[in-house]
Each structure stands twice: as C-alpha cells, then as structure tokens.
Design an enzyme around this catalytic site. Structure first.
Site, short mmCIF file in Angstrom:
data_model
loop_
_atom_site.label_atom_id
_atom_site.label_comp_id
_atom_site.label_asym_id
_atom_site.label_seq_id
_atom_site.Cartn_x
_atom_site.Cartn_y
_atom_site.Cartn_z
N GLU A 180 76.10 20.99 27.27
CA GLU A 180 76.98 20.46 27.22
C GLU A 180 77.74 21.81 26.06
O GLU A 180 78.62 22.30 26.94
CB GLU A 180 77.73 19.46 27.20
CG GLU A 180 78.09 17.98 28.34
CD GLU A 180 78.34 18.08 29.02
OE1 GLU A 180 79.08 19.17 29.77
OE2 GLU A 180 78.35 17.58 30.03
N HIS A 200 72.59 12.49 31.78
CA HIS A 200 74.10 13.67 32.65
C HIS A 200 74.00 15.00 31.51
O HIS A 200 73.77 15.59 32.55
CB HIS A 200 75.08 12.35 31.43
CG HIS A 200 76.78 13.14 31.92
ND1 HIS A 200 77.55 13.69 33.15
CD2 HIS A 200 77.48 14.11 30.97
CE1 HIS A 200 78.40 14.00 33.40
NE2 HIS A 200 78.43 14.68 31.98
P1 NAD Z 1 74.59 7.49 25.78
O1 NAD Z 1 76.38 7.01 26.08
O2 NAD Z 1 74.44 6.77 27.59
O3 NAD Z 1 74.35 7.75 24.88
C1 NAD Z 1 72.40 7.88 25.69
C2 NAD Z 1 71.74 6.69 24.42
O4 NAD Z 1 72.30 7.21 22.67
C3 NAD Z 1 72.41 5.53 24.76
O5 NAD Z 1 71.39 4.42 24.81
C4 NAD Z 1 73.05 5.20 23.69
O6 NAD Z 1 73.14 3.84 23.23
C5 NAD Z 1 72.02 5.88 22.50
N1 NAD Z 1 72.58 6.52 20.98
C6 NAD Z 1 73.71 6.84 20.73
N2 NAD Z 1 74.39 6.87 19.77
C7 NAD Z 1 73.26 6.83 19.22
C8 NAD Z 1 72.70 7.74 17.91
N3 NAD Z 1 73.61 7.66 16.58
N4 NAD Z 1 71.08 6.77 16.91
C9 NAD Z 1 70.15 6.47 18.50
N5 NAD Z 1 70.45 5.96 19.38
C10 NAD Z 1 72.06 6.29 19.96
O7 NAD Z 1 75.22 8.99 26.85
P2 NAD Z 1 76.03 10.00 26.34
O8 NAD Z 1 74.78 11.92 26.35
O9 NAD Z 1 76.13 9.94 25.13
O10 NAD Z 1 77.59 9.82 27.95
C11 NAD Z 1 77.04 10.18 29.22
C12 NAD Z 1 78.22 9.82 29.61
O11 NAD Z 1 79.28 10.89 29.37
C13 NAD Z 1 77.85 9.81 30.85
O12 NAD Z 1 78.50 8.66 31.73
C14 NAD Z 1 78.79 11.05 31.83
O13 NAD Z 1 79.51 10.37 32.61
C15 NAD Z 1 79.63 10.57 30.35
N6 NAD Z 1 80.46 12.09 30.35
C16 NAD Z 1 82.62 11.82 29.66
C17 NAD Z 1 82.85 12.72 29.84
C18 NAD Z 1 84.77 12.61 29.83
O14 NAD Z 1 84.67 13.78 29.60
N7 NAD Z 1 85.01 11.87 29.08
C19 NAD Z 1 82.41 14.48 29.35
C20 NAD Z 1 80.85 13.51 29.52
C21 NAD Z 1 80.27 12.91 30.07
#
Ligand code: NAD
Ligand code: GLY
Length: 367
Positions: A184, A264
């Site tokens: 991203e 994602h």
């Molecule tokens: P996620 O929320 O699944 O987190 C990734 C993994 O990391 C999970 O297993 C989580 O429990 C773990 N984790 C989180 N923080 C941690 C830390 N500090 N230490 C260890 N583990 C940790 O994935 P993501 O990549 O953060 O987010 C993806 C999601 O975001 C998708 O659903 C996507 O559609 C959404 N998204 C939304 C927007 C928006 O504008 N709202 C933009 C981009 C993506």
C-alpha cells in the site's frame, strides 16, 4: 512524533505517528471525556497490547470494556460484527462511549462499522498496529465487512476522532504482514508521488529491515498523501478512487481464493502489476515502466503473479467491484509512474490479454 491532520471541516482529526505512543495517555484522554471506552481487538493483538493500554487508561480513571474477536480476514463478516454489538449491549454501552479499534485493518474496518451503526453512531478511535493499517486503513473513514460474494461490500464512511500510529507495535508484526503494508505504501508513489516512489527504490531494504527512521518517513508520507486525497474527496466521488490502484484485480484475488488465503496487500501487489500491464497494453506506459514497478514489488518480496482462477472467474468477480457504474467496470490505471487515472471503457480484448498473461505465466517487459 509527527502529527498530521485530515481536513474535513468539523470532522477533521489528527493522525499521530511515532514510536512508543501507546504509553502517551495525553493523546487519548481528550477523546475520552466520559472516562469510558470499549476496546475492540483480536486474539493475537490482545496478549501483546491490550493489557498495557487498559492499565494506562485505568490509571487515568477510564473504565474499559474489552471485546476480543477471532483473528483473520475470514472473520470480517456480519457474524463477527454481531459479537461487537452483543458485547456493547450486554455492557449497556452508551452513546457517548467511544469504540477504540486496537489492531490491523480487519479490526479497524469492523470496529468503525460497529461505531457507525451502534446506537446510530458512537465516537470512534483508531489505534492501528499493522503497517498496512498505519499507512492506509486507519485513515479516511472507510469501514465495513466482507460479503461472501464480494470484499468490503457492506459498510459506511465514518471518520475516527483520532488515529494513534505507534511504530513500536510493528516490532511484533510478522515479516509477511510488514511486506503487505509495503504494497500500500508503493501504491501512493505510483498514483501521485513520483519522488516518493524513487525514495522507496532507494530505501526498500531499510523498510524491510524495520529501520525506525525509514518507517517513520514512509508512514508519514503515506498518511500525508492519503489525508490530502480524503480531504478533497471523502466519499469517493472522484480522486479518491485512485487509492484503489490494483484493488479491482486484488479484491477479485482475495474473494476468489477465499478470504484469508491471500493477504490484502499481497492481492494489491499482484493486482497492481496487472493494472500496470493493462496500462501498457493501452499504450500509456512503457514496458520498462512495468518492469520497474514489478522490480520494486519483487524487492519487497511481494507476489507479482496472480493465482490462476481462470479468466471468466476474474471477470465475474471484478464485475462486483464498487467502482462499477451502469454495469460497466472502471479501472485505476497508470499514465506514468506517479500519475494514476480512472478509465471506464477498457477494450475487453486487452483486459483478457492482461488476465491471461499476468495470471497464467507471469509477465516480463523488457521493451
Ligand atoms: P489484519 O488486520 O488481518 O492484520 C494482519 C495480522 O497481523 C493479523 O493476524 C493481526 O492479528 C496481526 N497483528 C496486528 N497487529 C499486530 C502486531 N502489532 N504484532 C503482531 N501481529 C499483529 O490485516 P491488515 O493488513 O492490517 O488489514 C487488512 C484489511 O484492511 C483488509 O480487510 C482490507 O480490506 C482492509 N483495508 C481497509 C482500508 C480502508 O480504507 N478502510 C484500506 C486498506 C485495507
Ligand atoms: N484504501 C482506499 C481508500 O481508503 O479509499
């Protein structure tokens, strides 16, 4: 610490970015005037950060309800959302009690949607703990859940009151998740910021090595770009659609493979290569540009070849994209590195070529 502002008139809010911010009660307390909050997190993040957040707030007289959800994209759905409402109602959480999202984008999106809908709207605070959430999902107010037929299909625009991005939380993030966040970050360079793209070419190894200064620069620069776009077009009537570069293909990958199979950011990486390939087929960018983009994703150890779902399946899944207007697909494409545009009438034969080439055998552009 650096503080940016998302400028949305009376709904403007700060994004604080820095190391160790979770210990700074002063950044949260102004947003908790009633000394109550519900923290929504998951089974992975809770053991890492919930207790210290709770202890810090309780020391300042803030009463906390904790809501711990199962972890994973496959739980970003109506059933899990129901668990948030169940807990809020069971604890008789009131309209002035903010919901705090403590976690990655999945927790942020679901908590935001719960905040937008519980009692017709309660205050919302974002504490993103993944790189992806710190550079993208915690900023801009897109909230929601997945539907079995399509990603993020149910949701609301609902802005947080503050975003607290503590870079120190990234120390516990698995490498694969760090790389998903970098996808991203590259996106911002590609859509509107050539100097940032060049900075990423020069500093990719530092980012992968979690160099604090490089992370601070990349997160701040990403949030600056996002804040500018959201400030100009909160509800995606125009420019904000550019933030979806690679997402039409990427969301098809995520939905087609089953939520959680591809991260994602991984879908965005392979999807961006497909968008670059299609831009090249339209004659907008050179093969050298496609190769340059691909190389940066490869250096970030992100997937650059999409899974073989089959062309017809891709077309069917992409037909459910939120950018579809009047039944016609629209794509975010590149008219140069640092210059993305939305295009509505892409010739189907070129799209099919991209789907066949990028999916089946990978692509190489050297011309
Ligand atoms: P996620 O929320 O699944 O987190 C990734 C993994 O990391 C999970 O297993 C989580 O429990 C773990 N984790 C989180 N923080 C941690 C830390 N500090 N230490 C260890 N583990 C940790 O994935 P993501 O990549 O953060 O987010 C993806 C999601 O975001 C998708 O659903 C996507 O559609 C959404 N998204 C939304 C927007 C928006 O504008 N709202 C933009 C981009 C993506
Ligand atoms: N991640 C795309 C957007 O916020 O618009």
């Amino acid at each position: 610490m650096q503080t940016l502002t998302v400028g949305l008139a009376e709904r403007s809010y700060p994004i604080h970015i820095g190391s160790g911010l979770l210990g700074h009660a002063d950044l949260l307390l102004p947003h908790l005037p009633h000394k109550r909050a519900a923290v929504v997190t998951n089974t992975t993040v809770a053991p890492l950060y919930l207790e210290s957040l709770r202890a810090m707030l309780q020391n300042h007289g803030v009463e906390i309800i904790s809501i711990i959800l199962p972890d994973g994209e496959e739980f970003k759905n109506a059933q899990t959302l129901g668990l948030i409402y169940d807990a809020l109602l069971t604890h008789r959480s009131e309209r002035n009690t903010p919901l705090i999202a403590l976690g990655g984008g999945v927790i942020g999106d679901m908590t935001g949607y719960a905040a937008a809908t519980y009692l017709r709207g309660v205050p919302f605070i974002q504490i993103p703990t993944t790189l992806l959430a710190q550079v993208d999902s915690s900023v801009g107010g897109k909230t929601g859940i997945n539907h079995p037929l399509g990603k993020n299909m149910i949701g609301a625009f609902y802005q947080p009151q503050v975003v607290l991005a503590d870079i120190a939380t990234l120390n516990t993030l698995p490498d694969k998740e760090l790389r998903a966040g970098i996808a991203e970050i590259i996106k911002y360079g590609l859509i509107r910021d050539l100097p940032f793209f060049q900075w990423l070419e020069q500093n990719m190894e530092k980012l992968l090595g979690r160099d604090t200064e490089a992370l601070q620069y990349a997160i701040t620069h990403s949030c600056l770009n996002k804040a500018e776009v959201v400030g100009a077009d909160e509800r995606e009537c125009g420019e904000r659609a550019l933030l979806n570069l690679g997402h039409t293909f990427g969301h098809a990958i995520e939905t087609g493979m089953g939520y959680g199979a591809w991260l994602h950011g991984e879908g965005v990486a392979a999807g961006t290569i497909m968008a670059a390939d299609l831009s090249h087929r339209l004659g907008w960018i050179s093969g050298k540009d496609v190769a340059r983009i691909r190389l940066l994703f490869e250096r970030a150890e992100l997937p650059v070849v999409a899974p073989g779902l089959g062309t017809e399946k891709y077309l069917q899944l992409m037909g459910l994209d939120k950018k579809v207007v009047g039944g016609k697909m629209r794509f975010v494409l590149l008219n140069g590195i640092g210059n993305a545009v939305v295009k509505g009438d892409v010739p189907e034969d070129l799209l099919r070529q991209t789907l066949e080439v990028c999916v089946n055998q990978g692509i190489k552009h050297n011309d």
